[in-house]
Design a protein around this motif. Structure first.
Motif, PDB file in Angstrom:
ATOM      1  N   ALA A  86       0.710  -1.243   0.043  1.00  0.00           N
ATOM      2  CA  ALA A  86       0.099   0.060   0.137  1.00  0.00           C
ATOM      3  C   ALA A  86       0.863   1.306   0.024  1.00  0.00           C
ATOM      4  O   ALA A  86       0.328   2.185  -0.682  1.00  0.00           O
ATOM      5  N   ALA A  87       1.978   1.248   0.740  1.00  0.00           N
ATOM      6  CA  ALA A  87       2.872   2.276   0.888  1.00  0.00           C
ATOM      7  C   ALA A  87       3.408   2.545  -0.567  1.00  0.00           C
ATOM      8  O   ALA A  87       3.623   3.830  -1.170  1.00  0.00           O
ATOM      9  N   VAL A  88       3.892   1.667  -1.139  1.00  0.00           N
ATOM     10  CA  VAL A  88       4.721   1.737  -2.643  1.00  0.00           C
ATOM     11  C   VAL A  88       3.514   2.323  -3.542  1.00  0.00           C
ATOM     12  O   VAL A  88       3.951   2.933  -4.244  1.00  0.00           O
ATOM     13  N   LEU A  89       2.443   1.631  -3.473  1.00  0.00           N
ATOM     14  CA  LEU A  89       1.521   1.952  -4.403  1.00  0.00           C
ATOM     15  C   LEU A  89       0.869   3.463  -4.238  1.00  0.00           C
ATOM     16  O   LEU A  89       0.901   4.365  -5.331  1.00  0.00           O
ATOM     17  N   ARG A  90       1.006   3.791  -2.929  1.00  0.00           N
ATOM     18  CA  ARG A  90       0.550   5.458  -2.688  1.00  0.00           C
ATOM     19  C   ARG A  90       1.476   6.323  -3.402  1.00  0.00           C
ATOM     20  O   ARG A  90       1.364   7.470  -3.939  1.00  0.00           O
ATOM     21  N   GLU A  91       2.933   5.954  -2.897  1.00  0.00           N
ATOM     22  CA  GLU A  91       3.967   6.819  -3.218  1.00  0.00           C
ATOM     23  C   GLU A  91       4.212   6.695  -4.889  1.00  0.00           C
ATOM     24  O   GLU A  91       4.362   7.987  -5.379  1.00  0.00           O
ATOM     25  N   LEU A  92       3.908   5.712  -5.516  1.00  0.00           N
ATOM     26  CA  LEU A  92       4.065   5.734  -6.968  1.00  0.00           C
ATOM     27  C   LEU A  92       3.100   6.414  -7.799  1.00  0.00           C
ATOM     28  O   LEU A  92       3.201   7.209  -8.494  1.00  0.00           O
ATOM     29  N   TRP A 163       8.178  -5.767  -9.506  1.00  0.00           N
ATOM     30  CA  TRP A 163       7.624  -5.922 -10.884  1.00  0.00           C
ATOM     31  C   TRP A 163       6.597  -4.734 -10.996  1.00  0.00           C
ATOM     32  O   TRP A 163       6.692  -4.171 -12.200  1.00  0.00           O
ATOM     33  N   VAL A 164       5.965  -4.399 -10.000  1.00  0.00           N
ATOM     34  CA  VAL A 164       4.872  -3.100 -10.331  1.00  0.00           C
ATOM     35  C   VAL A 164       5.827  -1.940 -10.663  1.00  0.00           C
ATOM     36  O   VAL A 164       5.562  -1.299 -11.538  1.00  0.00           O
ATOM     37  N   ARG A 187      -1.888  10.495 -16.775  1.00  0.00           N
ATOM     38  CA  ARG A 187      -3.009   9.960 -16.718  1.00  0.00           C
ATOM     39  C   ARG A 187      -3.200   8.603 -17.065  1.00  0.00           C
ATOM     40  O   ARG A 187      -4.067   7.876 -16.345  1.00  0.00           O
ATOM     41  N   ASP A 188      -2.597   7.998 -18.285  1.00  0.00           N
ATOM     42  CA  ASP A 188      -2.851   6.920 -18.419  1.00  0.00           C
ATOM     43  C   ASP A 188      -1.868   5.746 -17.583  1.00  0.00           C
ATOM     44  O   ASP A 188      -2.472   4.810 -17.387  1.00  0.00           O
ATOM     45  N   ALA A 189      -0.870   6.391 -16.862  1.00  0.00           N
ATOM     46  CA  ALA A 189      -0.105   5.539 -16.010  1.00  0.00           C
ATOM     47  C   ALA A 189      -1.088   5.252 -14.694  1.00  0.00           C
ATOM     48  O   ALA A 189      -0.642   4.070 -14.231  1.00  0.00           O
ATOM     49  N   LEU A 190      -1.776   6.185 -14.252  1.00  0.00           N
ATOM     50  CA  LEU A 190      -2.551   5.868 -13.329  1.00  0.00           C
ATOM     51  C   LEU A 190      -3.549   4.624 -13.281  1.00  0.00           C
ATOM     52  O   LEU A 190      -3.900   3.934 -12.538  1.00  0.00           O
ATOM     53  N   VAL A 191      -3.990   4.614 -14.651  1.00  0.00           N
ATOM     54  CA  VAL A 191      -4.883   3.549 -14.999  1.00  0.00           C
ATOM     55  C   VAL A 191      -4.048   2.272 -14.928  1.00  0.00           C
ATOM     56  O   VAL A 191      -4.603   1.130 -14.356  1.00  0.00           O
ATOM     57  N   LEU A 192      -2.877   2.246 -15.497  1.00  0.00           N
ATOM     58  CA  LEU A 192      -2.137   1.006 -15.580  1.00  0.00           C
ATOM     59  C   LEU A 192      -1.630   0.681 -13.811  1.00  0.00           C
ATOM     60  O   LEU A 192      -1.941  -0.622 -13.671  1.00  0.00           O
ATOM     61  N   LEU A 193      -1.481   1.601 -13.002  1.00  0.00           N
ATOM     62  CA  LEU A 193      -1.223   1.322 -11.718  1.00  0.00           C
ATOM     63  C   LEU A 193      -2.290   0.746 -11.072  1.00  0.00           C
ATOM     64  O   LEU A 193      -2.328  -0.439 -10.289  1.00  0.00           O
ATOM     65  N   ASP A 194      -3.846   1.213 -11.381  1.00  0.00           N
ATOM     66  CA  ASP A 194      -4.793   0.397 -10.776  1.00  0.00           C
ATOM     67  C   ASP A 194      -4.940  -1.142 -11.513  1.00  0.00           C
ATOM     68  O   ASP A 194      -5.482  -1.989 -10.496  1.00  0.00           O
ATOM     69  N   GLU A 195      -4.645  -1.464 -12.607  1.00  0.00           N
ATOM     70  CA  GLU A 195      -4.827  -2.578 -13.241  1.00  0.00           C
ATOM     71  C   GLU A 195      -3.836  -3.605 -12.616  1.00  0.00           C
ATOM     72  O   GLU A 195      -3.803  -4.651 -12.138  1.00  0.00           O
ATOM     73  N   GLU A 197      -2.444  -3.314  -9.514  1.00  0.00           N
ATOM     74  CA  GLU A 197      -2.914  -3.563  -8.107  1.00  0.00           C
ATOM     75  C   GLU A 197      -4.105  -4.486  -8.188  1.00  0.00           C
ATOM     76  O   GLU A 197      -3.927  -5.174  -7.226  1.00  0.00           O
ATOM     77  N   ASP A 198      -4.800  -4.428  -9.055  1.00  0.00           N
ATOM     78  CA  ASP A 198      -5.940  -5.598  -9.176  1.00  0.00           C
ATOM     79  C   ASP A 198      -5.298  -6.841  -9.427  1.00  0.00           C
ATOM     80  O   ASP A 198      -5.908  -7.965  -8.926  1.00  0.00           O
ATOM     81  N   LEU A 199      -4.227  -7.065  -9.816  1.00  0.00           N
ATOM     82  CA  LEU A 199      -3.450  -8.391 -10.310  1.00  0.00           C
ATOM     83  C   LEU A 199      -2.709  -8.782  -8.790  1.00  0.00           C
ATOM     84  O   LEU A 199      -2.261  -9.949  -8.905  1.00  0.00           O
ATOM     85  N   LEU A 200      -2.365  -8.173  -7.828  1.00  0.00           N
ATOM     86  CA  LEU A 200      -1.445  -8.279  -6.825  1.00  0.00           C
ATOM     87  C   LEU A 200      -2.598  -9.106  -5.879  1.00  0.00           C
ATOM     88  O   LEU A 200      -3.898  -8.728  -5.662  1.00  0.00           O
ATOM     89  N   GLY A 201      -2.239 -10.291  -5.239  1.00  0.00           N
ATOM     90  CA  GLY A 201      -2.943 -11.114  -4.289  1.00  0.00           C
ATOM     91  C   GLY A 201      -2.985 -10.428  -2.896  1.00  0.00           C
ATOM     92  O   GLY A 201      -2.428  -9.398  -2.593  1.00  0.00           O
ATOM     93  N   ASP A 202      -3.910 -11.116  -2.153  1.00  0.00           N
ATOM     94  CA  ASP A 202      -3.979 -10.532  -0.588  1.00  0.00           C
ATOM     95  C   ASP A 202      -3.009 -10.436   0.137  1.00  0.00           C
ATOM     96  O   ASP A 202      -2.600  -9.846   0.904  1.00  0.00           O
ATOM     97  N   LYS A 203      -2.118 -11.857  -0.052  1.00  0.00           N
ATOM     98  CA  LYS A 203      -0.782 -12.080   0.810  1.00  0.00           C
ATOM     99  C   LYS A 203       0.184 -10.912   0.382  1.00  0.00           C
ATOM    100  O   LYS A 203       0.835 -10.377   1.268  1.00  0.00           O
ATOM    101  N   VAL A 204       0.143 -10.375  -0.930  1.00  0.00           N
ATOM    102  CA  VAL A 204       1.108  -9.285  -1.054  1.00  0.00           C
ATOM    103  C   VAL A 204       0.412  -7.775  -0.554  1.00  0.00           C
ATOM    104  O   VAL A 204       1.126  -7.397  -0.009  1.00  0.00           O
ATOM    105  N   LEU A 205      -0.660  -7.770  -0.861  1.00  0.00           N
ATOM    106  CA  LEU A 205      -1.385  -6.522  -0.433  1.00  0.00           C
ATOM    107  C   LEU A 205      -1.375  -6.250   1.262  1.00  0.00           C
ATOM    108  O   LEU A 205      -1.570  -5.128   1.650  1.00  0.00           O
ATOM    109  N   ASN A 206      -1.314  -7.468   1.881  1.00  0.00           N
ATOM    110  CA  ASN A 206      -1.539  -7.342   3.377  1.00  0.00           C
ATOM    111  C   ASN A 206      -0.023  -7.535   4.081  1.00  0.00           C
ATOM    112  O   ASN A 206      -0.215  -7.995   5.373  1.00  0.00           O
TER     113      ASN A 206
END
Length: 213
Positions: A86-92, A163-164, A187-195, A197-206
């Motif tokens: 979550a920290a990495v995604l927020r900062e990116l 990888w992200v 703007r397009d990169a923000l969409v890519l980041l969302d996509e 994040e959707d591919l990351l599993g719960d073990k990674v996200l938590n």
């Protein structure tokens, strides 16, 4: 601690040499420009250049240490209740939204990348920097979670977060070499980041959630 006069002068000299070298590399190419050429243009000795930059490649990739520590820094600075991912995604996202030059969102990126792609030494050094960043992130995650020696999870999570970051940087680089506007690519990169994040599993996200206390 406040920066002393001596340290400030050294930092300014190092930055000046790097800026002059970068200009020469962009104009003539990395291979064609020698360390002696850089020293002459900067009005310093060759030994002075090597004192600040032990290898020629670091004259161009002078922010290598910052790149090596980027993801680890995000993890160390995560907020209470926030996981490493979550920290990495927020900062990116913050870097992308802010159209930060640190992730390639600037008009001259295509010229910068051409210097790298035309020089085997720079490509090799860039790969080394990426590997150093992965190794440091693995170590940081192990330290932050107090993982047992031999626990594979820090390395597995580090691989996913790298990888992200790597995919984002590569995609931005490809788009910027098309001479697109940085704001458009952002703007397009923000969409890519969302996509991604959707591919990351719960073990990674938590993983590696910082205690609220």
């Amino acid at each position: 601690m406040a920066e002393g006069l001596r340290e400030r002068k050294k930092r300014q000299t190092k930055q000046r040499i790097s800026d002059i070298a970068t200009g020469l590399f962009l104009e003539h190419g990395f291979v064609a420009v020698t360390v002696a050429d850089v020293a002459e243009a900067a009005d310093v000795s060759v030994n002075t250049v090597y004192n600040y930059f032990p290898v020629k490649e670091d004259l161009f990739l002078d922010r290598g240490e910052a790149v090596v520590d980027r993801l680890s820094g995000y993890v160390r600075g995560r907020r209470a209740g926030e996981s490493a991912a979550a920290a990495v995604l927020r900062e990116l996202r913050s870097d992308v939204e802010g159209v930060s030059p640190s992730i390639g969102l600037f008009t001259g990126w295509a010229d910068f990348m051409k210097v790298i792609t035309d020089a085997h030494g720079l490509r090799s050094r860039l790969w080394e920097i990426q590997q150093e960043a992965l190794d440091r992130l693995t170590k940081t995650l192990a330290e932050e979670t107090k993982a047992d020696e031999g626990d594979p999870m820090p390395g597995l999570i580090a691989g996913q977060l790298s990888w992200v970051h790597g995919t984002l940087m590569a995609w931005i680089g490809d788009e910027m070499t098309k001479r697109r506007e940085p704001g458009e690519v952002s703007r397009d990169a923000l969409v890519l980041l969302d996509e991604m994040e959707d591919l990351l599993g719960d073990k990674v996200l938590n993983y590696a959630v910082r205690d609220d206390g």
